[in-house]
Design an enzyme around this catalytic site. Sequence first.
Site, PDB file in Angstrom:
ATOM      1  N   GLU A  87     -20.172  -2.304  55.604  1.00  0.00           N
ATOM      2  CA  GLU A  87     -19.193  -2.348  54.536  1.00  0.00           C
ATOM      3  C   GLU A  87     -19.026  -3.757  53.990  1.00  0.00           C
ATOM      4  O   GLU A  87     -19.163  -4.733  54.728  1.00  0.00           O
ATOM      5  CB  GLU A  87     -17.838  -1.884  55.084  1.00  0.00           C
ATOM      6  CG  GLU A  87     -17.268  -0.763  54.280  1.00  0.00           C
ATOM      7  CD  GLU A  87     -15.884  -0.357  54.759  1.00  0.00           C
ATOM      8  OE1 GLU A  87     -15.417   0.671  54.296  1.00  0.00           O
ATOM      9  OE2 GLU A  87     -15.285  -1.064  55.568  1.00  0.00           O
ATOM     10  N   CYS A 108     -15.940  -9.936  50.844  1.00  0.00           N
ATOM     11  CA  CYS A 108     -15.910 -10.049  52.298  1.00  0.00           C
ATOM     12  C   CYS A 108     -17.147  -9.326  52.817  1.00  0.00           C
ATOM     13  O   CYS A 108     -17.320  -8.134  52.564  1.00  0.00           O
ATOM     14  CB  CYS A 108     -14.621  -9.385  52.793  1.00  0.00           C
ATOM     15  SG  CYS A 108     -14.495  -9.317  54.580  1.00  0.00           S
ATOM     16  N   CYS A 115     -20.145  -5.162  66.793  1.00  0.00           N
ATOM     17  CA  CYS A 115     -19.871  -6.515  67.269  1.00  0.00           C
ATOM     18  C   CYS A 115     -19.829  -6.500  68.787  1.00  0.00           C
ATOM     19  O   CYS A 115     -19.295  -5.580  69.399  1.00  0.00           O
ATOM     20  CB  CYS A 115     -18.552  -7.040  66.723  1.00  0.00           C
ATOM     21  SG  CYS A 115     -18.223  -8.748  67.220  1.00  0.00           S
ATOM     22  N   CYS A 119     -13.114  -8.020  70.984  1.00  0.00           N
ATOM     23  CA  CYS A 119     -11.710  -8.429  70.938  1.00  0.00           C
ATOM     24  C   CYS A 119     -10.864  -7.159  71.001  1.00  0.00           C
ATOM     25  O   CYS A 119     -11.171  -6.167  70.349  1.00  0.00           O
ATOM     26  CB  CYS A 119     -11.427  -9.219  69.664  1.00  0.00           C
ATOM     27  SG  CYS A 119     -12.475 -10.677  69.522  1.00  0.00           S
ATOM     28  N   CYS A 122      -9.479  -5.340  67.713  1.00  0.00           N
ATOM     29  CA  CYS A 122     -10.343  -5.229  66.535  1.00  0.00           C
ATOM     30  C   CYS A 122     -11.122  -3.923  66.512  1.00  0.00           C
ATOM     31  O   CYS A 122     -11.705  -3.518  67.522  1.00  0.00           O
ATOM     32  CB  CYS A 122     -11.302  -6.419  66.506  1.00  0.00           C
ATOM     33  SG  CYS A 122     -12.463  -6.354  65.136  1.00  0.00           S
ATOM     34  N   GLU A 163     -20.034 -10.744  64.240  1.00  0.00           N
ATOM     35  CA  GLU A 163     -19.740 -12.158  64.499  1.00  0.00           C
ATOM     36  C   GLU A 163     -20.874 -12.971  63.836  1.00  0.00           C
ATOM     37  O   GLU A 163     -21.986 -13.042  64.365  1.00  0.00           O
ATOM     38  CB  GLU A 163     -19.685 -12.385  66.027  1.00  0.00           C
ATOM     39  CG  GLU A 163     -19.677 -13.824  66.483  1.00  0.00           C
ATOM     40  CD  GLU A 163     -18.619 -14.705  65.809  1.00  0.00           C
ATOM     41  OE1 GLU A 163     -17.420 -14.397  65.886  1.00  0.00           O
ATOM     42  OE2 GLU A 163     -19.004 -15.718  65.201  1.00  0.00           O
ATOM     43  N   SER A 194     -16.183 -17.102  59.326  1.00  0.00           N
ATOM     44  CA  SER A 194     -15.133 -16.861  60.305  1.00  0.00           C
ATOM     45  C   SER A 194     -15.784 -16.580  61.660  1.00  0.00           C
ATOM     46  O   SER A 194     -16.731 -15.804  61.753  1.00  0.00           O
ATOM     47  CB  SER A 194     -14.298 -15.656  59.860  1.00  0.00           C
ATOM     48  OG  SER A 194     -13.300 -15.381  60.821  1.00  0.00           O
ATOM     49  N   LEU A 218      -8.250 -17.612  66.057  1.00  0.00           N
ATOM     50  CA  LEU A 218      -7.657 -18.182  67.265  1.00  0.00           C
ATOM     51  C   LEU A 218      -6.821 -17.125  67.998  1.00  0.00           C
ATOM     52  O   LEU A 218      -7.105 -16.779  69.133  1.00  0.00           O
ATOM     53  CB  LEU A 218      -6.821 -19.414  66.900  1.00  0.00           C
ATOM     54  CG  LEU A 218      -6.556 -20.395  68.031  1.00  0.00           C
ATOM     55  CD1 LEU A 218      -7.850 -20.944  68.614  1.00  0.00           C
ATOM     56  CD2 LEU A 218      -5.664 -21.545  67.560  1.00  0.00           C
ATOM     57  N   CYS A 336     -10.159  -6.031  55.170  1.00  0.00           N
ATOM     58  CA  CYS A 336     -11.041  -7.123  55.539  1.00  0.00           C
ATOM     59  C   CYS A 336     -10.899  -7.437  57.022  1.00  0.00           C
ATOM     60  O   CYS A 336      -9.802  -7.609  57.520  1.00  0.00           O
ATOM     61  CB  CYS A 336     -10.650  -8.337  54.703  1.00  0.00           C
ATOM     62  SG  CYS A 336     -11.875  -9.604  54.689  1.00  0.00           S
TER      63      CYS A 336
HETATM   64  N1  SAH Z   1     -16.177 -11.960  64.066  1.00  0.00           N
HETATM   65  C1  SAH Z   1     -15.578 -12.891  63.178  1.00  0.00           C
HETATM   66  C2  SAH Z   1     -15.485 -12.413  61.753  1.00  0.00           C
HETATM   67  C3  SAH Z   1     -15.018 -11.010  61.490  1.00  0.00           C
HETATM   68  S1  SAH Z   1     -13.343 -10.589  61.849  1.00  0.00           S
HETATM   69  C4  SAH Z   1     -14.233 -13.321  63.673  1.00  0.00           C
HETATM   70  O1  SAH Z   1     -13.727 -12.710  64.597  1.00  0.00           O
HETATM   71  O2  SAH Z   1     -13.721 -14.302  63.166  1.00  0.00           O
HETATM   72  C5  SAH Z   1     -12.386 -11.267  60.526  1.00  0.00           C
HETATM   73  C6  SAH Z   1     -10.906 -11.481  60.897  1.00  0.00           C
HETATM   74  O3  SAH Z   1     -10.150 -10.244  60.935  1.00  0.00           O
HETATM   75  C7  SAH Z   1     -10.752 -12.103  62.274  1.00  0.00           C
HETATM   76  O4  SAH Z   1      -9.836 -13.153  62.246  1.00  0.00           O
HETATM   77  C8  SAH Z   1     -10.225 -10.954  63.070  1.00  0.00           C
HETATM   78  O5  SAH Z   1      -9.591 -11.397  64.213  1.00  0.00           O
HETATM   79  C9  SAH Z   1      -9.328 -10.254  62.075  1.00  0.00           C
HETATM   80  N2  SAH Z   1      -8.894  -8.910  62.493  1.00  0.00           N
HETATM   81  C10 SAH Z   1      -9.544  -8.040  63.289  1.00  0.00           C
HETATM   82  N3  SAH Z   1      -8.802  -6.927  63.496  1.00  0.00           N
HETATM   83  C11 SAH Z   1      -7.645  -7.098  62.815  1.00  0.00           C
HETATM   84  C12 SAH Z   1      -6.461  -6.307  62.637  1.00  0.00           C
HETATM   85  N4  SAH Z   1      -6.361  -5.120  63.188  1.00  0.00           N
HETATM   86  N5  SAH Z   1      -5.460  -6.804  61.874  1.00  0.00           N
HETATM   87  C13 SAH Z   1      -5.585  -8.013  61.280  1.00  0.00           C
HETATM   88  N6  SAH Z   1      -6.675  -8.793  61.404  1.00  0.00           N
HETATM   89  C14 SAH Z   1      -7.695  -8.355  62.161  1.00  0.00           C
HETATM   90 FE1  SF4 Z   2     -16.047  -9.145  66.743  1.00  0.00          FE
HETATM   91 FE2  SF4 Z   2     -14.527 -10.742  65.189  1.00  0.00          FE
HETATM   92 FE3  SF4 Z   2     -13.737  -8.219  65.791  1.00  0.00          FE
HETATM   93 FE4  SF4 Z   2     -13.721 -10.092  67.684  1.00  0.00          FE
HETATM   94  S1  SF4 Z   2     -12.483 -10.071  65.800  1.00  0.00           S
HETATM   95  S2  SF4 Z   2     -14.534  -7.976  67.912  1.00  0.00           S
HETATM   96  S3  SF4 Z   2     -15.534 -11.290  67.147  1.00  0.00           S
HETATM   97  S4  SF4 Z   2     -15.533  -8.804  64.581  1.00  0.00           S
END
Ligand code: SAH
Ligand code: SF4
Length: 347
Positions: A87, A108, A115, A119, A122, A163, A194, A218, A336
């Site tokens: 996407e 985006c 991934c 996390c 996510c 990632e 990111s 972070l 996003c």
């Molecule tokens: N893997 C990379 C880039 C993709 S995620 C990274 O983790 O930075 C892009 C952003 O969306 C990250 O900051 C991630 O932590 C955030 N994100 C993921 N799930 C989310 C959610 N449920 N609500 C808000 N932000 C979220």
């Molecule tokens: Fe992967 Fe980024 Fe989601 Fe963490 S926040 S699982 S690194 S896409």
Amino acid sequence: MEYLLDHLPPAWDLGPGQPEYRRKQLVEWVFVKKASSFEAMSNLPAPMRAHLASRYSLTPMTAAKIQGSKDTTRKFLWKLERGDFIESVLIPANVDLFGERSARQTLCVSSQVGCAYGCKFCASGLDGWKRHLSPAEIVGQIIEAERVAESRIDNLVFMGMGEPMANYENLMQAIEMINSPWGLNIGARHITISTSGLVPQIGMLAAQPRQLRLAISLHGASDPVRSQIMPVNRKYPIAALLDACEDYAGKKSQFITFEYILIEGVNDAPEEAKLLARHARRVRAKVNLIPYNTVEGLPWKRPSDAVIEAFAAHLKGAGCTATVRHEKGHDIDAACGQLRLREIQSA
Ligand code: SAH
Ligand code: SF4
């Protein structure tokens, strides 16, 4: 079949006897005119077009579904020729993006299918990692989105699925095509990568000359809090991550962004705000607070508005630049960074 854009222009095989100026014409057809087939490249000789068509495929994906409208956030679901779905999300200009009012049209983009970093909050990592996207599949998201939207994209965020730093080589090859004046010509300052905090790759990015923007996910300011929701923190704890950020900040003129999702009862305590402000001041990072968007099947919630405001006030009181990413009738947050493809595929 190979994709033309999995290679940089000097490596393109133009076919027997073609003079070098044909390469320049081909570059223009691909990146400027955004031709959708070799056949359409009318000023190239027919044998060259036939050679290219037999040797390369031009477009690695087709739009399987487009949601949203011209004035709102639009989601593109791409069906990759190699079989997976990914996407991209198009965010129109003048929408409050990451705490700033952007005059630019932002895409985006995804960097991987799935991934590996898992996390806990996510959606992208729920099914694990499947594969890297190739350079053509990364650049293709932009070219195809521009074609479908019939407008220019001039800001990019690698905040889709995956990632990006774990797919470093392909990412850099894609960025060469995206950033070069002969390519898509999107300025490095308008490209944000990111990352969940891959320390060696942050070092590699710092060492290369492009002024790309770096955003760090972070989401926790102390190791116990961060490790609880981001397993990557056990490999690269906060001290190592901050050292890498300091090195990056010292070598680039751009500010780093700390992305900090606020999750109720997990990372929203005043002590975390205090630590976060200290980290941000040290590496001159701006903090982008993102109220958590609930993901179906996951237990986390966003804190109350009062807690969010208090957290932000704490940061500001400690001399740190912080913005809260509020929703403004647009589903930017939902769109996003937390893509869950299974739902879309079955829709
Ligand atoms: N893997 C990379 C880039 C993709 S995620 C990274 O983790 O930075 C892009 C952003 O969306 C990250 O900051 C991630 O932590 C955030 N994100 C993921 N799930 C989310 C959610 N449920 N609500 C808000 N932000 C979220
Ligand atoms: Fe992967 Fe980024 Fe989601 Fe963490 S926040 S699982 S690194 S896409």
